[in-house]
Design a protein around this motif. Structure first.
Motif, mmCIF file in Angstrom:
data_model
loop_
_atom_site.group_PDB
_atom_site.id
_atom_site.type_symbol
_atom_site.label_atom_id
_atom_site.label_comp_id
_atom_site.label_asym_id
_atom_site.label_seq_id
_atom_site.Cartn_x
_atom_site.Cartn_y
_atom_site.Cartn_z
ATOM 1 N N PRO A 92 0.814 -1.231 0.000
ATOM 2 C CA PRO A 92 0.000 0.000 0.000
ATOM 3 C C PRO A 92 0.839 1.269 0.000
ATOM 4 O O PRO A 92 0.437 2.280 -0.586
ATOM 5 N N LEU A 93 2.003 1.228 0.658
ATOM 6 C CA LEU A 93 2.882 2.394 0.649
ATOM 7 C C LEU A 93 3.315 2.719 -0.781
ATOM 8 O O LEU A 93 3.252 3.882 -1.211
ATOM 9 N N ALA A 94 3.767 1.706 -1.502
ATOM 10 C CA ALA A 94 4.201 1.935 -2.883
ATOM 11 C C ALA A 94 3.048 2.434 -3.739
ATOM 12 O O ALA A 94 3.207 3.374 -4.531
ATOM 13 N N PHE A 95 1.886 1.827 -3.596
ATOM 14 C CA PHE A 95 0.719 2.274 -4.352
ATOM 15 C C PHE A 95 0.367 3.711 -3.990
ATOM 16 O O PHE A 95 0.052 4.527 -4.871
ATOM 17 N N GLY A 96 0.427 4.036 -2.707
ATOM 18 C CA GLY A 96 0.107 5.396 -2.287
ATOM 19 C C GLY A 96 1.062 6.415 -2.870
ATOM 20 O O GLY A 96 0.637 7.463 -3.380
ATOM 21 N N VAL A 97 2.364 6.130 -2.805
ATOM 22 C CA VAL A 97 3.359 7.058 -3.329
ATOM 23 C C VAL A 97 3.194 7.244 -4.836
ATOM 24 O O VAL A 97 3.311 8.357 -5.363
ATOM 25 N N LEU A 98 2.906 6.156 -5.546
ATOM 26 C CA LEU A 98 2.805 6.218 -7.002
ATOM 27 C C LEU A 98 1.500 6.835 -7.490
ATOM 28 O O LEU A 98 1.504 7.626 -8.446
ATOM 29 N N ALA A 99 0.380 6.504 -6.841
ATOM 30 C CA ALA A 99 -0.912 6.819 -7.430
ATOM 31 C C ALA A 99 -1.823 7.705 -6.586
ATOM 32 O O ALA A 99 -2.707 8.364 -7.140
ATOM 33 N N VAL A 100 -1.637 7.725 -5.276
ATOM 34 C CA VAL A 100 -2.557 8.463 -4.411
ATOM 35 C C VAL A 100 -1.993 9.824 -4.014
ATOM 36 O O VAL A 100 -2.706 10.827 -3.997
ATOM 37 N N ILE A 101 -0.717 9.871 -3.712
ATOM 38 C CA ILE A 101 -0.094 11.071 -3.152
ATOM 39 C C ILE A 101 0.096 12.214 -4.151
ATOM 40 O O ILE A 101 -0.035 13.387 -3.778
ATOM 41 N N PRO A 102 0.436 11.983 -5.433
ATOM 42 C CA PRO A 102 0.872 13.075 -6.312
ATOM 43 C C PRO A 102 0.009 14.335 -6.330
ATOM 44 O O PRO A 102 0.566 15.441 -6.420
ATOM 45 N N PRO A 103 -1.315 14.282 -6.251
ATOM 46 C CA PRO A 103 -2.058 15.555 -6.242
ATOM 47 C C PRO A 103 -1.709 16.470 -5.077
ATOM 48 O O PRO A 103 -1.835 17.703 -5.202
ATOM 49 N N GLN A 104 -1.234 15.915 -3.975
ATOM 50 C CA GLN A 104 -0.928 16.754 -2.811
ATOM 51 C C GLN A 104 0.249 17.707 -3.065
ATOM 52 O O GLN A 104 0.102 18.929 -2.899
ATOM 53 N N PRO A 105 1.432 17.206 -3.476
ATOM 54 C CA PRO A 105 2.511 18.161 -3.747
ATOM 55 C C PRO A 105 2.220 19.063 -4.934
ATOM 56 O O PRO A 105 2.673 20.215 -4.955
ATOM 57 N N TRP A 106 1.469 18.565 -5.916
ATOM 58 C CA TRP A 106 1.122 19.421 -7.055
ATOM 59 C C TRP A 106 0.296 20.617 -6.598
ATOM 60 O O TRP A 106 0.569 21.760 -6.974
ATOM 61 N N ILE A 107 -0.719 20.381 -5.767
ATOM 62 C CA ILE A 107 -1.558 21.480 -5.282
ATOM 63 C C ILE A 107 -0.740 22.424 -4.406
ATOM 64 O O ILE A 107 -0.903 23.654 -4.482
ATOM 65 N N GLY A 120 -1.205 16.275 -14.789
ATOM 66 C CA GLY A 120 -0.674 15.201 -15.617
ATOM 67 C C GLY A 120 0.779 15.419 -15.977
ATOM 68 O O GLY A 120 1.597 14.481 -15.929
ATOM 69 N N THR A 121 1.127 16.646 -16.347
ATOM 70 C CA THR A 121 2.522 16.952 -16.684
ATOM 71 C C THR A 121 3.412 16.820 -15.463
ATOM 72 O O THR A 121 4.527 16.268 -15.536
ATOM 73 N N PHE A 122 2.932 17.308 -14.320
ATOM 74 C CA PHE A 122 3.690 17.165 -13.079
ATOM 75 C C PHE A 122 3.931 15.702 -12.768
ATOM 76 O O PHE A 122 5.048 15.298 -12.426
ATOM 77 N N TRP A 123 2.904 14.892 -12.895
ATOM 78 C CA TRP A 123 2.982 13.478 -12.552
ATOM 79 C C TRP A 123 3.997 12.749 -13.426
ATOM 80 O O TRP A 123 4.746 11.880 -12.945
ATOM 81 N N THR A 124 4.038 13.095 -14.706
ATOM 82 C CA THR A 124 4.892 12.363 -15.644
ATOM 83 C C THR A 124 6.281 12.962 -15.806
ATOM 84 O O THR A 124 7.216 12.252 -16.207
ATOM 85 N N SER A 125 6.445 14.255 -15.494
ATOM 86 C CA SER A 125 7.740 14.885 -15.786
ATOM 87 C C SER A 125 8.491 15.368 -14.545
ATOM 88 O O SER A 125 9.722 15.443 -14.572
ATOM 89 N N ASP A 126 7.782 15.709 -13.475
ATOM 90 C CA ASP A 126 8.453 16.297 -12.316
ATOM 91 C C ASP A 126 8.364 15.455 -11.042
ATOM 92 O O ASP A 126 9.250 15.518 -10.197
ATOM 93 N N TYR A 127 7.301 14.684 -10.906
ATOM 94 C CA TYR A 127 7.087 13.994 -9.636
ATOM 95 C C TYR A 127 8.173 12.969 -9.349
ATOM 96 O O TYR A 127 8.620 12.825 -8.202
ATOM 97 N N PHE A 128 8.639 12.260 -10.357
ATOM 98 C CA PHE A 128 9.631 11.201 -10.158
ATOM 99 C C PHE A 128 11.048 11.701 -10.441
ATOM 100 O O PHE A 128 11.876 10.973 -10.975
ATOM 101 N N ARG A 129 11.318 12.894 -10.021
ATOM 102 C CA ARG A 129 12.644 13.469 -10.254
ATOM 103 C C ARG A 129 13.671 12.979 -9.243
ATOM 104 O O ARG A 129 14.880 13.153 -9.433
ATOM 105 N N PHE A 130 13.236 12.413 -8.110
ATOM 106 C CA PHE A 130 14.122 11.975 -7.033
ATOM 107 C C PHE A 130 15.082 13.102 -6.641
ATOM 108 O O PHE A 130 16.297 12.947 -6.579
#
Length: 385
Positions: A92-107, A120-130
Motif C-alpha cells: 500500500p505504501l508503494a501504491f500510495g506514493v505512485l498513485a494516491v499522493i501526487p495531487p498533494q505536492p502538485w496542489i 498530468g505533466t507534473f505526474w509524468t515529468s516532475d514527480y519522479f525526479r528523485f
C-alpha cells in the motif's frame, strides 16, 4: 499470553484513525504550514487541534504495537510475521506514493509556489525526479510516513524476536511488565518523553526516516508499550487503577497549554514566554491522555458490534486516501472562495464519502485489495479480515 481478542483496543484503533482524519481536515483552517490553506486561517482552531496534538500519533503507534504483537502470536514466527507486515504495509505504501499522493505536492506547488504545469505533466515529468522542486522532495510519501515508521518499528521487533531466545524474551517481558506495573505505567514513559524534550528541545519532526532520531525515540516507546500490553495483559490492571487520575492530570495539563496559547494569541505575552512550561505540559497531557484512553477502552469498549470488523478493516484504506481527498477538496474550496463553516462541512462530507468509495470499490476488486492494505480474498468465500 491470553489469546482473547481485546475488542476495546480495536475500537481505540478505529477511533484514533477517525480522529486523525478529522485532524487533517482541521489543518486546512489552522495557521500552520500545510499543503493547502483557507484564504484566512483561523487562530482559535489551534486550541482544539492542540487538544489532540500531543497524543494522537503516539496512540496510533501504541495500538499498532498491540496489533503487531497479536499478529506475531497468531503467526508464531519472525519470518512469517515480517512477510505479513511487509506485504500489508509496503505494497500500500508503494501504491500510495505512485498513485494516491501526487495531487498533494502538485496542489502545494500550484497554490504556494506558483507552479504552472498541469497535474498530468507534473505526474509524468516532475514527480519522479528523485530530488527537490522548490524545496519539496519528490517523489514523496507525505502522510504515509506513518506506514514507513511502523514498518521500521516492526522490523526492529521482528529482529529482536528472531535473535533473542524465547526464554530470554519471556524474562524480559516479565521484567518490563513488573517495571511498568502500578503507578510506574504513568510515570516512567512520561519521564522518558521529558528526558527527550530536555535532550532535543529544538527538534522538529522531519518524517524522513533517516534524520528523525528523536522522533523515533519518542514513538518507539508507545509502540513497545502497546506490544507489552498484548504480551502481558496484567498491565491492564495498572491501567484500570490509574486511568481516572491520568484523565484528570491530562485535562489539567491541557488547561496549561490552552492558557499559554491564549496569552500568545491575545498578544498579552510574547511567543517565547512560557515555552518551557508549554512544552512540559504538552508532554504530560500526551502520555496521561493515552493511558486514560486505554483505560476507557478497557472499561467501556471491550464489547463487540456487528460493524466492528468492517470498520477495523476499513481504517487503513481510509488512512491511505483521506489526505489526498482533503487536499483536493480544499483546493477547490479555496478557488471558490468558500467561507470557513461551509468549507468544514463540505470537507467532512467529501472525505467520508470519498473514503467509503475508495474502500468499497477497492475491497470488491481482487487485485486492488493488497494495494489498499487489505488481505487477498480466500477463494470464493469472501474477503478475509
Amino acid at each position: 499470553m491470553t489469546a482473547t481478542r481485546h475488542l476495546g483496543m480495536d475500537w481505540l484503533r478505529i477511533g484514533a484513525f477517525a480522529l486523525l482524519i478529522l485532524y487533517h481536515i482541521g489543518m486546512y483552517f489552522v495557521p500552520w504550514g500545510w499543503h493547502v490553506k483557507i484564504a484566512q486561517p483561523i487562530d482559535w482552531v489551534q486550541l482544539p487541534m492542540l487538544a489532540t496534538n500531543s497524543w494522537r500519533l503516539p496512540l496510533l503507534f501504541l495500538v499498532s504495537g498491540y496489533a503487531s504483537a497479536a499478529l506475531f502470536a497468531k503467526l508464531g514466527g519472525s519470518a512469517a510475521f515480517m512477510r505479513s507486515r511487509s506485504a500489508r504495509l509496503l505494497i500500500p505504501l508503494a501504491f500510495g506514493v505512485l498513485a494516491v499522493i501526487p495531487p498533494q505536492p502538485w496542489i502545494e506547488l500550484v497554490t504556494q509556489h506558483g507552479y504552472a504545469k498541469s497535474l498530468g505533466t507534473f505526474w509524468t515529468s516532475d514527480y519522479f525526479r528523485f530530488g527537490t522542486l522548490d524545496g519539496i522532495v519528490l517523489p514523496t510519501w507525505q502522510h504515509l510516513w506513518f506506514v514507513v515508521y511502523l514498518w521500521a518499528y516492526t522490523t526492529i521487533a521482528a529482529a529482536i524476536l528472531a535473535w533473542v531466545p524465547a526464554e530470554a524474551r519471556a524474562r524480559i517481558a516479565d521484567g518490563a511488565a513488573r517495571w511498568l506495573g502500578g503507578w510506574r505505567l504513568l510515570a516512567l514513559p512520561l519521564l522518558w518523553w521529558l528526558l527527550l524534550l530536555a535532550l532535543f528541545p529544538d527538534h522538529d519532526e522531519t518524517h524522513a526516516l533517516v534524520d528523525d532520531g528523536p522522533s523515533h525515540l519518542h514513538y518507539l516507546m508507545p509502540f513497545f508499550v502497546g506490544w507489552l500490553l498484548r504480551e502481558r495483559p496484567i498491565l491492564f490492571d495498572a491501567v484500570a487503577r490509574w486511568w481516572r487520575l491520568a484523565l484528570a492530570v491530562g485535562i489539567a495539563a491541557f488547561a496549561v497549554v490552552a492558557a499559554i496559547l491564549c496569552l500568545w494569541l491575545s498578544g498579552a505575552q510574547s511567543p517565547d514566554w512560557g515555552r518551557t512550561a508549554f512544552d512540559i505540559a504538552h508532554q504530560v497531557q500526551g502520555w496521561t491522555t493515552i493511558v486514560a484512553l486505554v483505560g476507557v477502552a478497557d472499561r467501556y469498549w471491550n464489547r463487540d458490534h456487528p460493524k466492528r470488523a468492517m470498520l477495523a478493516e476499513a481504517v487503513f484504506p481510509f488512512y491511505i486516501v483521506h489526505q489526498t481527498i482533503i487536499v483536493v477538496a480544499g483546493w477547490y474550496l479555496l478557488r471558490a472562495g468558500t467561507s470557513a463553516l461551509p468549507s468544514f462541512l463540505i470537507l467532512v462530507a467529501a472525505t467520508v464519502t470519498g473514503c467509503w468509495l475508495f474502500y468499497w470499490i477497492g475491497r470488491s476488486i481482487g487485485w486492488l485489495r493488497p494495494l489498499i492494505g487489505l488481505q487477498r480474498k480466500a477463494g470464493r468465500v469472501g474477503w478475509v479480515r
